[in-house]
Structure formats: C-alpha cells, structure tokens
Design a protein around this motif. Structure first.
Motif, PDB file in Angstrom:
ATOM      1  N   GLU A   1       1.586   6.854  -6.689  1.00  0.00           N
ATOM      2  CA  GLU A   1       0.502   7.732  -7.140  1.00  0.00           C
ATOM      3  C   GLU A   1       1.041   9.199  -6.919  1.00  0.00           C
ATOM      4  OE1 GLU A   1      -3.003   8.715  -8.683  1.00  0.00           O
ATOM      5  OE2 GLU A   1      -2.151   6.725  -8.597  1.00  0.00           O
ATOM      6  N   ARG A   2       1.778   9.434  -5.973  1.00  0.00           N
ATOM      7  CA  ARG A   2       2.258  10.786  -5.559  1.00  0.00           C
ATOM      8  C   ARG A   2       3.253  11.317  -6.552  1.00  0.00           C
ATOM      9  NH1 ARG A   2       2.205   9.031  -0.132  1.00  0.00           N
ATOM     10  NH2 ARG A   2       4.327   8.620  -0.176  1.00  0.00           N
TER      11      ARG A   2
ATOM     12  N   ALA B   1       0.987   4.069  -2.961  1.00  0.00           N
ATOM     13  CA  ALA B   1       0.659   5.654  -2.496  1.00  0.00           C
ATOM     14  C   ALA B   1       2.026   6.428  -3.190  1.00  0.00           C
ATOM     15  CB  ALA B   1       0.487   5.724  -1.173  1.00  0.00           C
TER      16      ALA B   1
ATOM     17  N   GLU C   1       1.148  -1.295  -0.071  1.00  0.00           N
ATOM     18  CA  GLU C   1      -0.048   0.117   0.070  1.00  0.00           C
ATOM     19  C   GLU C   1       0.885   1.261  -0.026  1.00  0.00           C
ATOM     20  OE1 GLU C   1      -2.548  -0.350   3.425  1.00  0.00           O
ATOM     21  OE2 GLU C   1      -3.778  -2.098   2.260  1.00  0.00           O
ATOM     22  N   GLN C   2       1.976   1.097   0.757  1.00  0.00           N
ATOM     23  CA  GLN C   2       2.938   2.285   0.767  1.00  0.00           C
ATOM     24  C   GLN C   2       3.375   2.631  -0.581  1.00  0.00           C
ATOM     25  OE1 GLN C   2       5.505   1.617   3.976  1.00  0.00           O
ATOM     26  NE2 GLN C   2       4.420   2.481   5.401  1.00  0.00           N
TER      27      GLN C   2
END
Length: 197
Positions: free
Chosen positions: A88-89, A85, A81-82
């Motif tokens: 995505e950033r 994320a 998940e990290q």
C-alpha cells in the motif's frame, strides 16, 4: 490397544425370551459363567486404563503442537499484514510520483495543472517494474486538451481585461476630508445627540 493382548471375546448377555417364562422350549442356554465375565471385565478395564495413560502422555504433545501451529499462524498473519502495508505504501508513493510528473508536464499547457491528473487514470502510467511512462503521460495530456480545450491556458494574445481603478468612486474622489477615527466618531455622536441635524 496393546499389541500383546488377544482380541476381545464377546460376552453374550442373557436375553429375555420373547415368550412367557412359563413356556419352556426345551432349548438349553449356556449358563452364566461368573469367572469368564470377571476375566472379560478385567481385560476391558486394563485396556481402558492403558488408553487413559496413553491419552495423558499425548495431551501435552497435542497442546504443544496446537500452540506451535497457532504461533506459526499468527507469525504468518503478521507477515501478511506487513506485506499488505508495504504494498500500500509503495502504491501511494507511485501515485504521488505520477501526480507530480503529470503536474510538471501539464504546467506548460494547462491553466491549472492540478486539473490534469483528475481526468487521467494514474495507474495506467506505472509499469510492473514501477517505472513511470512519461511519453504516455504526454500523449494523454495532449489528447485531454483536444477533448477538453477549456482546461488549456488562455492565449496570451488578445484584448487585455481592464483593471480596477481605486481612485474612482466615493472614497477616492478627494472631496472628503480625511479624519482621524476618533474625530469621525465624535462627529457621528454629536449628530446623533442633536437628533440627526
């Protein structure tokens, strides 16, 4: 099964004869041996007890292995998940950088530089290393202006559009006396009380 035990002996249970009990066929069946049955039952009970003890010993280990597996799995899920994320950033930052670059390059030729990035695929201007292809953006902007010339800045040459003259019209003809708001309201009120005369 423990290694030092002998293989189990099969105990044959007496079966009912298929014919009526009165008809004796003359074949001798082995008589029921109670001592042998007790030994077999005792042996089976000992095996079952041994297996229950081993199960009790292994249950905590199985529980710990399951907990460890779950902890490892949740750690892996958390890291996944990290990573998602963070990716995505990174993509969002790259998109903003490309939009800024497109606006900067479109500012000279486009009437509204914001329109330029709406017609382009911004992902195509970022390579695998995250570098922005400014030459590609310039070529795409030039091509876009050829396909959609209405997006270009209007030519500076040509007739000027007229500007409004605020001195024209009823409020700017100079025929009206300038009244204070309270004087104007008093005049309107007096006129309304006199029946509009």
């Amino acid at each position: 099964m423990p290694e030092n035990e002998e293989p189990e002996q099969s105990v044959e249970e007496p079966q009912e004869p298929e014919t009526a009990p009165e008809a004796d066929t003359g074949a001798e069946e082995e008589p029921f041996d109670a001592e042998r049955a007790k030994k077999a039952l005792s042996k089976k009970n000992a095996e079952a007890k041994s297996l229950r003890e081993r199960l009790k010993e292994l249950e905590p280990l199985a529980r710990k292995a399951k907990e460890l597996e779950d902890a490892q799995k949740s750690e892996q899920e958390r890291l996944t998940e990290q990573l998602s994320a963070a990716q995505e950033r990174i993509k969002n930052v790259q998109q903003r950088a490309v939009r800024s670059e497109v606006r900067a390059l479109a500012a000279g030729d486009f009437a509204d530089p914001e329109d330029a990035h709406a017609f382009l695929d911004l992902d195509s201007f970022v390579d695998t290393d995250g570098e922005i292809d400014t030459d590609g953006i310039s070529r795409s902007l030039a091509d876009l202006l050829k396909r959609k010339p209405h997006l270009a800045k209007p030519a500076a040459e040509g007739p000027r559009s007229p500007r409004p003259d605020r001195t024209q019209g009823s409020s700017g003809n100079g025929n009206r006396p300038s009244l204070k708001p309270e004087d104007e309201f008093a005049g309107w009120l007096t006129k309304a009380l006199n029946g509009g005369r």
